[in-house]
Enzyme design. Structure first.
Site, PDB file in Angstrom:
ATOM      1  N   ASP A  15       0.858  -1.190   0.000  1.00  0.00           N
ATOM      2  CA  ASP A  15       0.000   0.000   0.000  1.00  0.00           C
ATOM      3  C   ASP A  15       0.887   1.231   0.000  1.00  0.00           C
ATOM      4  O   ASP A  15       2.083   1.154   0.320  1.00  0.00           O
ATOM      5  CB  ASP A  15      -0.922   0.010   1.226  1.00  0.00           C
ATOM      6  CG  ASP A  15      -1.845   1.230   1.255  1.00  0.00           C
ATOM      7  OD1 ASP A  15      -2.441   1.540   0.213  1.00  0.00           O
ATOM      8  OD2 ASP A  15      -1.952   1.880   2.303  1.00  0.00           O
ATOM      9  N   SER A  16       0.302   2.358  -0.339  1.00  0.00           N
ATOM     10  CA  SER A  16       1.036   3.623  -0.305  1.00  0.00           C
ATOM     11  C   SER A  16       1.477   3.967   1.104  1.00  0.00           C
ATOM     12  O   SER A  16       2.385   4.781   1.294  1.00  0.00           O
ATOM     13  CB  SER A  16       0.163   4.752  -0.859  1.00  0.00           C
ATOM     14  OG  SER A  16      -0.993   4.920  -0.047  1.00  0.00           O
ATOM     15  N   TYR A  47      -0.286   8.498  -2.528  1.00  0.00           N
ATOM     16  CA  TYR A  47      -0.218   8.277  -3.970  1.00  0.00           C
ATOM     17  C   TYR A  47      -1.259   9.121  -4.722  1.00  0.00           C
ATOM     18  O   TYR A  47      -1.135   9.315  -5.926  1.00  0.00           O
ATOM     19  CB  TYR A  47      -0.496   6.806  -4.294  1.00  0.00           C
ATOM     20  CG  TYR A  47       0.653   5.857  -4.063  1.00  0.00           C
ATOM     21  CD1 TYR A  47       1.912   6.284  -3.651  1.00  0.00           C
ATOM     22  CD2 TYR A  47       0.482   4.487  -4.273  1.00  0.00           C
ATOM     23  CE1 TYR A  47       2.956   5.395  -3.450  1.00  0.00           C
ATOM     24  CE2 TYR A  47       1.514   3.589  -4.085  1.00  0.00           C
ATOM     25  CZ  TYR A  47       2.748   4.038  -3.668  1.00  0.00           C
ATOM     26  OH  TYR A  47       3.771   3.139  -3.476  1.00  0.00           O
ATOM     27  N   GLY A  48      -2.289   9.564  -4.020  1.00  0.00           N
ATOM     28  CA  GLY A  48      -3.435  10.178  -4.677  1.00  0.00           C
ATOM     29  C   GLY A  48      -3.129  11.406  -5.505  1.00  0.00           C
ATOM     30  O   GLY A  48      -3.873  11.726  -6.436  1.00  0.00           O
ATOM     31  N   CYS A  78      -4.486  -0.928  -2.264  1.00  0.00           N
ATOM     32  CA  CYS A  78      -4.574   0.521  -2.443  1.00  0.00           C
ATOM     33  C   CYS A  78      -5.374   0.781  -3.708  1.00  0.00           C
ATOM     34  O   CYS A  78      -5.023   0.285  -4.782  1.00  0.00           O
ATOM     35  CB  CYS A  78      -3.167   1.111  -2.567  1.00  0.00           C
ATOM     36  SG  CYS A  78      -3.109   2.870  -2.976  1.00  0.00           S
ATOM     37  N   ASN A  79      -6.457   1.523  -3.600  1.00  0.00           N
ATOM     38  CA  ASN A  79      -7.300   1.812  -4.751  1.00  0.00           C
ATOM     39  C   ASN A  79      -6.551   2.619  -5.810  1.00  0.00           C
ATOM     40  O   ASN A  79      -6.642   2.347  -7.008  1.00  0.00           O
ATOM     41  CB  ASN A  79      -8.553   2.568  -4.307  1.00  0.00           C
ATOM     42  CG  ASN A  79      -9.522   1.702  -3.538  1.00  0.00           C
ATOM     43  OD1 ASN A  79     -10.360   1.023  -4.108  1.00  0.00           O
ATOM     44  ND2 ASN A  79      -9.408   1.729  -2.215  1.00  0.00           N
ATOM     45  N   THR A  80      -5.788   3.620  -5.361  1.00  0.00           N
ATOM     46  CA  THR A  80      -5.069   4.472  -6.302  1.00  0.00           C
ATOM     47  C   THR A  80      -3.993   3.691  -7.038  1.00  0.00           C
ATOM     48  O   THR A  80      -3.832   3.812  -8.257  1.00  0.00           O
ATOM     49  CB  THR A  80      -4.444   5.668  -5.567  1.00  0.00           C
ATOM     50  OG1 THR A  80      -5.480   6.397  -4.889  1.00  0.00           O
ATOM     51  CG2 THR A  80      -3.741   6.605  -6.540  1.00  0.00           C
ATOM     52  N   GLU A 156      -1.943   8.602   8.153  1.00  0.00           N
ATOM     53  CA  GLU A 156      -0.558   8.128   8.113  1.00  0.00           C
ATOM     54  C   GLU A 156       0.190   8.484   9.396  1.00  0.00           C
ATOM     55  O   GLU A 156       1.092   7.773   9.826  1.00  0.00           O
ATOM     56  CB  GLU A 156       0.172   8.743   6.918  1.00  0.00           C
ATOM     57  CG  GLU A 156      -0.057   8.047   5.606  1.00  0.00           C
ATOM     58  CD  GLU A 156       0.576   6.675   5.540  1.00  0.00           C
ATOM     59  OE1 GLU A 156       1.775   6.542   5.852  1.00  0.00           O
ATOM     60  OE2 GLU A 156      -0.136   5.715   5.196  1.00  0.00           O
ATOM     61  N   CYS A 188     -10.915   4.351  -0.207  1.00  0.00           N
ATOM     62  CA  CYS A 188      -9.480   4.340   0.072  1.00  0.00           C
ATOM     63  C   CYS A 188      -9.274   3.439   1.277  1.00  0.00           C
ATOM     64  O   CYS A 188     -10.061   3.488   2.240  1.00  0.00           O
ATOM     65  CB  CYS A 188      -8.973   5.753   0.367  1.00  0.00           C
ATOM     66  SG  CYS A 188      -7.261   5.836   0.955  1.00  0.00           S
ATOM     67  N   THR A 189      -8.238   2.613   1.236  1.00  0.00           N
ATOM     68  CA  THR A 189      -8.037   1.655   2.324  1.00  0.00           C
ATOM     69  C   THR A 189      -7.692   2.323   3.648  1.00  0.00           C
ATOM     70  O   THR A 189      -7.798   1.699   4.708  1.00  0.00           O
ATOM     71  CB  THR A 189      -6.947   0.639   1.958  1.00  0.00           C
ATOM     72  OG1 THR A 189      -5.732   1.324   1.645  1.00  0.00           O
ATOM     73  CG2 THR A 189      -7.373  -0.207   0.773  1.00  0.00           C
ATOM     74  N   HIS A 190      -7.289   3.594   3.621  1.00  0.00           N
ATOM     75  CA  HIS A 190      -7.030   4.317   4.869  1.00  0.00           C
ATOM     76  C   HIS A 190      -8.322   4.640   5.625  1.00  0.00           C
ATOM     77  O   HIS A 190      -8.322   4.733   6.851  1.00  0.00           O
ATOM     78  CB  HIS A 190      -6.310   5.644   4.584  1.00  0.00           C
ATOM     79  CG  HIS A 190      -4.854   5.510   4.266  1.00  0.00           C
ATOM     80  ND1 HIS A 190      -4.398   5.027   3.064  1.00  0.00           N
ATOM     81  CD2 HIS A 190      -3.747   5.817   4.997  1.00  0.00           C
ATOM     82  CE1 HIS A 190      -3.067   5.042   3.058  1.00  0.00           C
ATOM     83  NE2 HIS A 190      -2.658   5.505   4.216  1.00  0.00           N
TER      84      HIS A 190
END
Length: 270
Positions: A15-16, A47-48, A78-80, A156, A188-190
Site C-alpha cells: 500500500d502507499s 499516492y493520490g 490501495c485503490n489508487t 498516516e 481508500c483503504t485508509h
C-alpha cells in the site's frame, strides 16, 4: 498449480502507506494460517496526488522486494495504486496479483434510494478504472463523489481523533449528506480507520461499504485454484468471522521508525 512455489510461502501486501492494514486484517481473518508480508510505502505517500508513472515505478519496486522475500501472490491494497499500476504489474509478473476497486457495484445494490456517495483520493476518482466502474455499475443510480485531500496524511500520522482530522471528515461528508446518499463507499483503504467517525457524522441510517472482505475471499479463491493454500487454511474458511491469525505479519516500510510505530499502533486497534 505453481510447483516452484511452496504452499507455506508468504503473500505480499502493498500500500502507499498504512491504509492497507485494514485490508490485511481481513486477509488474516479469512486466511489465518497464511504468512503475510506487508509493505507500507510511507516515504512516498500519499499516492493520490502523484502521476501514474510515479505510482507504477513505486509499485514495481515494492513488488520486486516482496517477490525477493518469496511471495506466492501479491495484494495491491490501495485503490489508487490499483487504478494506476495493476495492468502493467500483471503483464510483467507471472504470479497472481489482486487489486482493489471502490465498491460501486455492492453500494448500488445496497442503496434503497439509488443515491450513493464515494469518498476517495483524487487519483482514484480521476482514474480510467473508476470511470469504467461507473459505466458498468452506475446506471440507475446517482453517484456523488468527494475527493478527500489531506485525509490520508492525517491517518498516516496516526491522527485518527484529532480536531483537524474530524474537521476534514465533516467537510468531506457534508456534500454526500446534502445529496441524500444512503450508502457511502469508503474508496481508500485508509478510511476504515476513521469509519466510526464517518458513521457518526452521516448517521446510523447510512450504510458504509469497503472492499477488504471481498479481497480476502478473492485471494482465498485464487490460492485454492492454484493449490497454494497453506494446508491448515482451508479449515479456517468456514470460521473466518471468528478466526485469529496464528502467524504475525511482517511489517516493512520505506518510511521512518515513526511509521513502524504508527503501523504497530494501528494494527492493535483493528
Amino acid at each position: 498449480m505453481c510447483p516452484a512455489i511452496a504452499v507455506n510461502a508468504p503473500v505480499g501486501v502493498m500500500d502507499s502507506g498504512v491504509g492497507g492494514l485494514t485490508v490485511l486484517k481481513h486477509l488474516t481473518r479469512q486466511l489465518a494460517h497464511e504468512h503475510f508480508i506487508y509493505y507500507a510505502d510511507s516515504a512516498y505517500a500519499p499516492y493520490g496526488n502523484q502521476s501514474a508513472v510515479k505510482i507504477q515505478q513505486r509499485c514495481f519496486a515494492i513488488a520486486d522486494i516482496l517477490i525477493a522475500q518469496g511471495a506466492k501472490a501479491l495484494v495491491v491494497a490501495c485503490n489508487t495504486a490499483t487504478a494506476a499500476a495493476i495492468s502493467p504489474l500483471r503483464e510483467h509478473y507471472s504470479l497472481s496479483i489482486i487489486g482493489m476497486e471502490p465498491a460501486v457495484k455492492p453500494a448500488a445494490a445496497a442503496s434503497k434510494n439509488s443515491i450513493i456517495g464515494v469518498l476517495a483520493t483524487t487519483g482514484t476518482l480521476k482514474s480510467a478504472q473508476f470511470a469504467a466502474l461507473l459505466e458498468h455499475y452506475g446506471h440507475g443510480v446517482q453517484v456523488v463523489t468527494q475527493a478527500c485531500v489531506g485525509l490520508v496524511e492525517c491517518i498516516e500520522q496516526g491522527q485518527l481523533d484529532q480536531a483537524h482530522t474530524l474537521a476534514l471528515l465533516e467537510t468531506y461528508c457534508q456534500p454526500l449528506i446534502d445529496a441524500g446518499a444512503d450508502t457511502i463507499v469508503l474508496g481508500c483503504t485508509h478510511y476504515p480507520f476513521v469509519r466510526a467517525h464517518i458513521q457518526k457524522i452521516v448517521g446510523p441510517q447510512v450504510t458504509l461499504i469497503d472492499t477488504g472482505a471481498a479481497v480476502a475471499k478473492r485471494l482465498q479463491q485464487i490460492l485454492e485454484e492454484q493449490n497454494l493454500l497453506n494446508p491448515a487454511t482451508s479449515a479456517d474458511a468456514g470460521n473466518a468471522q471468528h478466526a485469529t491469525s496464528s502467524v504475525k505479519p511482517i511489517f516493512l516500510t520505506s518510511g521512518s521508525q515513526e511509521t513502524q510505530r504508527v503501523m504497530q499502533q494501528l494494527w492493535q486497534i483493528l
